[in-house]
Design a protein around this motif. Structure first.
Motif, PDB file in Angstrom:
ATOM      1  N   PHE A  34       0.822  -1.214   0.000  1.00  0.00           N
ATOM      2  CA  PHE A  34       0.000   0.000   0.000  1.00  0.00           C
ATOM      3  C   PHE A  34       0.854   1.262   0.000  1.00  0.00           C
ATOM      4  N   VAL A  35       2.056   1.170   0.579  1.00  0.00           N
ATOM      5  CA  VAL A  35       2.874   2.382   0.586  1.00  0.00           C
ATOM      6  C   VAL A  35       3.314   2.713  -0.848  1.00  0.00           C
ATOM      7  N   ILE A  36       3.510   1.681  -1.678  1.00  0.00           N
ATOM      8  CA  ILE A  36       3.853   1.935  -3.085  1.00  0.00           C
ATOM      9  C   ILE A  36       2.670   2.628  -3.779  1.00  0.00           C
ATOM     10  N   VAL A  37       1.470   2.060  -3.581  1.00  0.00           N
ATOM     11  CA  VAL A  37       0.281   2.609  -4.259  1.00  0.00           C
ATOM     12  C   VAL A  37      -0.035   4.017  -3.734  1.00  0.00           C
ATOM     13  N   ALA A  38       0.034   4.184  -2.399  1.00  0.00           N
ATOM     14  CA  ALA A  38      -0.345   5.479  -1.817  1.00  0.00           C
ATOM     15  C   ALA A  38       0.671   6.567  -2.169  1.00  0.00           C
ATOM     16  N   MET A  39       1.966   6.208  -2.197  1.00  0.00           N
ATOM     17  CA  MET A  39       2.975   7.209  -2.589  1.00  0.00           C
ATOM     18  C   MET A  39       2.772   7.624  -4.048  1.00  0.00           C
ATOM     19  N   ALA A  40       2.466   6.638  -4.891  1.00  0.00           N
ATOM     20  CA  ALA A  40       2.222   6.958  -6.305  1.00  0.00           C
ATOM     21  C   ALA A  40       0.975   7.833  -6.444  1.00  0.00           C
ATOM     22  N   LEU A  41      -0.042   7.539  -5.631  1.00  0.00           N
ATOM     23  CA  LEU A  41      -1.267   8.353  -5.674  1.00  0.00           C
ATOM     24  C   LEU A  41      -0.997   9.770  -5.169  1.00  0.00           C
ATOM     25  N   PRO A  51      -6.658  13.477 -10.202  1.00  0.00           N
ATOM     26  CA  PRO A  51      -7.431  12.607  -9.292  1.00  0.00           C
ATOM     27  C   PRO A  51      -7.563  11.194  -9.862  1.00  0.00           C
ATOM     28  N   ASN A  52      -6.547  10.379  -9.656  1.00  0.00           N
ATOM     29  CA  ASN A  52      -6.526   9.047 -10.250  1.00  0.00           C
ATOM     30  C   ASN A  52      -7.394   8.079  -9.441  1.00  0.00           C
ATOM     31  N   MET A  53      -8.612   7.851  -9.919  1.00  0.00           N
ATOM     32  CA  MET A  53      -9.492   6.878  -9.258  1.00  0.00           C
ATOM     33  C   MET A  53      -9.355   5.507  -9.931  1.00  0.00           C
ATOM     34  N   GLY A  54      -8.277   5.333 -10.677  1.00  0.00           N
ATOM     35  CA  GLY A  54      -8.090   4.062 -11.375  1.00  0.00           C
ATOM     36  C   GLY A  54      -6.837   3.336 -10.913  1.00  0.00           C
ATOM     37  N   CYS A  55      -6.492   3.479  -9.632  1.00  0.00           N
ATOM     38  CA  CYS A  55      -5.295   2.777  -9.125  1.00  0.00           C
ATOM     39  C   CYS A  55      -5.433   1.274  -9.323  1.00  0.00           C
ATOM     40  N   ALA A  56      -6.672   0.771  -9.192  1.00  0.00           N
ATOM     41  CA  ALA A  56      -6.895  -0.673  -9.294  1.00  0.00           C
ATOM     42  C   ALA A  56      -6.492  -1.200 -10.667  1.00  0.00           C
ATOM     43  N   VAL A  57      -6.713  -0.411 -11.705  1.00  0.00           N
ATOM     44  CA  VAL A  57      -6.377  -0.897 -13.053  1.00  0.00           C
ATOM     45  C   VAL A  57      -4.868  -1.022 -13.201  1.00  0.00           C
ATOM     46  N   GLN A  58      -4.129  -0.158 -12.524  1.00  0.00           N
ATOM     47  CA  GLN A  58      -2.664  -0.243 -12.612  1.00  0.00           C
ATOM     48  C   GLN A  58      -2.140  -1.424 -11.803  1.00  0.00           C
ATOM     49  N   VAL A  59      -2.767  -1.667 -10.645  1.00  0.00           N
ATOM     50  CA  VAL A  59      -2.352  -2.812  -9.829  1.00  0.00           C
ATOM     51  C   VAL A  59      -2.696  -4.114 -10.557  1.00  0.00           C
ATOM     52  N   ILE A  60      -3.859  -4.141 -11.178  1.00  0.00           N
ATOM     53  CA  ILE A  60      -4.309  -5.358 -11.861  1.00  0.00           C
ATOM     54  C   ILE A  60      -3.375  -5.691 -13.032  1.00  0.00           C
ATOM     55  N   GLY A 252       3.383   2.897 -13.728  1.00  0.00           N
ATOM     56  CA  GLY A 252       4.446   1.886 -13.762  1.00  0.00           C
ATOM     57  C   GLY A 252       4.846   1.445 -12.364  1.00  0.00           C
ATOM     58  N   ILE A 253       4.980   2.402 -11.452  1.00  0.00           N
ATOM     59  CA  ILE A 253       5.365   2.070 -10.062  1.00  0.00           C
ATOM     60  C   ILE A 253       4.240   1.291  -9.379  1.00  0.00           C
ATOM     61  N   THR A 254       2.990   1.744  -9.599  1.00  0.00           N
ATOM     62  CA  THR A 254       1.844   1.097  -8.940  1.00  0.00           C
ATOM     63  C   THR A 254       1.714  -0.366  -9.366  1.00  0.00           C
ATOM     64  N   ALA A 255       2.027  -0.647 -10.632  1.00  0.00           N
ATOM     65  CA  ALA A 255       1.873  -2.020 -11.145  1.00  0.00           C
ATOM     66  C   ALA A 255       2.759  -3.015 -10.396  1.00  0.00           C
ATOM     67  N   ILE A 256       3.868  -2.526  -9.819  1.00  0.00           N
ATOM     68  CA  ILE A 256       4.769  -3.429  -9.083  1.00  0.00           C
ATOM     69  C   ILE A 256       4.039  -4.078  -7.910  1.00  0.00           C
ATOM     70  N   SER A 257       3.173  -3.312  -7.263  1.00  0.00           N
ATOM     71  CA  SER A 257       2.488  -3.871  -6.084  1.00  0.00           C
ATOM     72  C   SER A 257       1.578  -5.037  -6.487  1.00  0.00           C
ATOM     73  N   GLY A 258       0.969  -4.967  -7.678  1.00  0.00           N
ATOM     74  CA  GLY A 258       0.150  -6.089  -8.159  1.00  0.00           C
ATOM     75  C   GLY A 258       0.991  -7.335  -8.382  1.00  0.00           C
ATOM     76  N   THR A 259       2.192  -7.136  -8.923  1.00  0.00           N
ATOM     77  CA  THR A 259       3.108  -8.266  -9.155  1.00  0.00           C
ATOM     78  C   THR A 259       3.503  -8.921  -7.830  1.00  0.00           C
TER      79      THR A 259
END
Lengths: 403, 49
Positions: A34-41, A51-60, A252-259
């Motif tokens: 979450f720190v990766i996703v929240a820092m990117a947000l 206002p990126n409300m699509g964090c989930a698509v990057q994680v997925i 790109g950074i957010t996608a790492i958390s999904g991996t």
């Protein structure tokens, strides 16, 4: 409960990750993700105003990279090494032979640490690239929109990505999901501790990357766009291009958390990447901590992840304290927290501070400029205020020229 | 060798490094901003005098 955690932290031998040690590893893992996703947000919304409300698509994208690309590559390499795998060419075989193929592959990976590590690095690299590509795709139709419409488009895209995963078994096994080969099978201990260390390490690195970028001239440009994009555009900056670049980089950074989540569970299913989990929780962390500064994001992330994981694990204890069912207790608790923060601390627990650049004394600079303006031409400045002042100054200038 | 114990404490160390650095940097920046602000106020006071 807290005594258990403190006891597990301080006294346990940690020879086996069980009990409170397991809870600590779980919290650390989710915190790293979450720190990766929240820092990117925070990079996108807190500093650039996207206002990126699509964090989930990057994680997925990160999760699907592992299930659709890395796993096929591993099967190809393992099959090429002479291991007998069942066929995985069509959708049916891909899903229903997955158990057998992953089991056989795990036995092979138990003696191949280099292959496991290289597959991890490959997955992270590819997910970053594909995440950036997804950011670019999102930016194509959406980046020119105003905040409200941009948010709606991004929410829709996050849902669309999940629907793709649910209905195309070749990506992530459809509704059943697929197991992922355990790339840490060579490790003699508990795999989850390794993934937690990697997640925290990547979280730390991404924090330093974002911090460096925000302290650079580009970071100041981002803040200028957030404050007034028309002004920034009027001085010749490509606002659309900058916003697109920011979205691509953060994606790109957010996608790492999904991996990393895929390797943590050794399993990928589209239901693990829900919009509520990967978009709204990071937003809550950002709002709670305070957008626009990394300290606030970190604090919000730490508070929410710890509260959420503890309230889930210790639900049996919480249930004994209330007269109503506590199935969704953590959602109710954190929803209330959001309302309280918005009502009483709208800028978050740690509000954004003034921009500080080491070695530059801004207030002194500003005051010196003001001193020059006011002392050098006090009358001209007073006369030239407003449109009428401009005409007056022009008229005065003509008179002076005539004299 | 108990690798889990080593990695567990590495994990805790990584968990501690980030907030420690953030707090250090936050305190340093806030002090510098306060110093910058006080310099400005001193200059204003000098101008008035």
């Amino acid at each position: 409960m807290l005594q258990d955690i403190a006891f597990g932290l301080l006294t346990s031998n940690v020879s086996a990750i069980t009990g409170s040690s397991r809870l600590i590893v779980d919290i650390a893992m989710y915190f790293g993700l979450f720190v990766i996703v929240a820092m990117a947000l925070n990079f996108q919304y807190g500093n650039a105003g996207i206002p990126n409300m699509g964090c989930a698509v990057q994680v997925i994208v990160g999760g699907f990279t592992v299930s659709a690309l890395t796993m096929r590559l591993i099967f190809t390499l393992v099959g090429g090494a002479g291991v007998q795998l069942r066929t995985w060419a069509n959708d049916w075989d891909w899903v229903y032979n997955n158990f057998y193929n992953v089991d056989v592959t795990n036995k092979y990976l138990a003696t191949k640490p280099v292959l496991g590590i290289s597959m991890l690095l490959f997955s992270i690299a590819v997910s970053m690239v594909l995440g950036a590509v997804m950011g670019w795709l999102i930016a194509l139709p959406a980046i020119r929109l105003r905040a409200t419409y941009l948010m709606i488009v991004l929410i829709t895209m996050a849902d669309a990505a999940q629907i793709f995963g649910r209905n195309i078994p070749a990506i992530s096994g459809g509704t059943l999901g697929v197991f992922i080969p355990d790339i840490f099978r060579w490790y003699p201990g508990d795999r989850t501790v390794v993934t937690a260390v990697i997640a925290l390490f990547i979280g730390l690195v991404s924090f330093f990357i974002f911090r460096t970028m925000l302290n650079s001239p580009y970071g100041r440009l981002m803040r200028a766009i957030r404050e007034n994009e028309v002004t920034v555009g009027s001085v010749g900056k490509n606002v659309i291009g900058i916003r697109r670049n920011i979205l691509m980089f953060a994606s790109g950074i957010t996608a790492i958390s999904g991996t990393l989540l895929a390797f943590y569970f050794s399993y990928v299913v589209e239901a693990n990447y829900q919009r509520a989990f990967w978009t709204y929780w990071p937003w809550l962390m950002l709002i709670l901590g305070g957008p626009g500064n990394n300290a606030g994001t970190f604090l919000g992330c730490a508070l929410i992840v710890a509260m959420r994981r503890i309230s889930i694990v210790q639900k049996w204890l919480i249930e004994s304290l209330f007269f109503f069912p506590v199935a969704y207790f953590e959602n109710v608790l954190l929803g209330m927290l959001l309302l309280l923060v918005i009502m009483f601390r709208p800028n978050g627990l740690i509000p954004e501070k003034l921009l500080y650049i080491p070695g530059v004394n801004y207030s002194q600079m500003v005051k010196e400029d003001v001193k020059v303006d006011w002392r050098g031409a006090p009358k001209a400045r007073g006369a030239s205020s407003g449109i009428s002042g401009i005409f007056r100054t022009l008229g005065g200038g003509k008179k002076e020229a005539a004299e | 060798m108990d690798y889990d114990a080593i990695l567990f404490w590495v994990m805790i160390a990584l968990w501690v490094i980030m907030p420690a650095f953030i707090v250090y940097e936050e305190v340093r920046e806030r002090r510098a901003l306060a110093a910058s602000e006080s310099t400005g106020q001193e200059m204003e006071a000098e101008e008035k005098n």
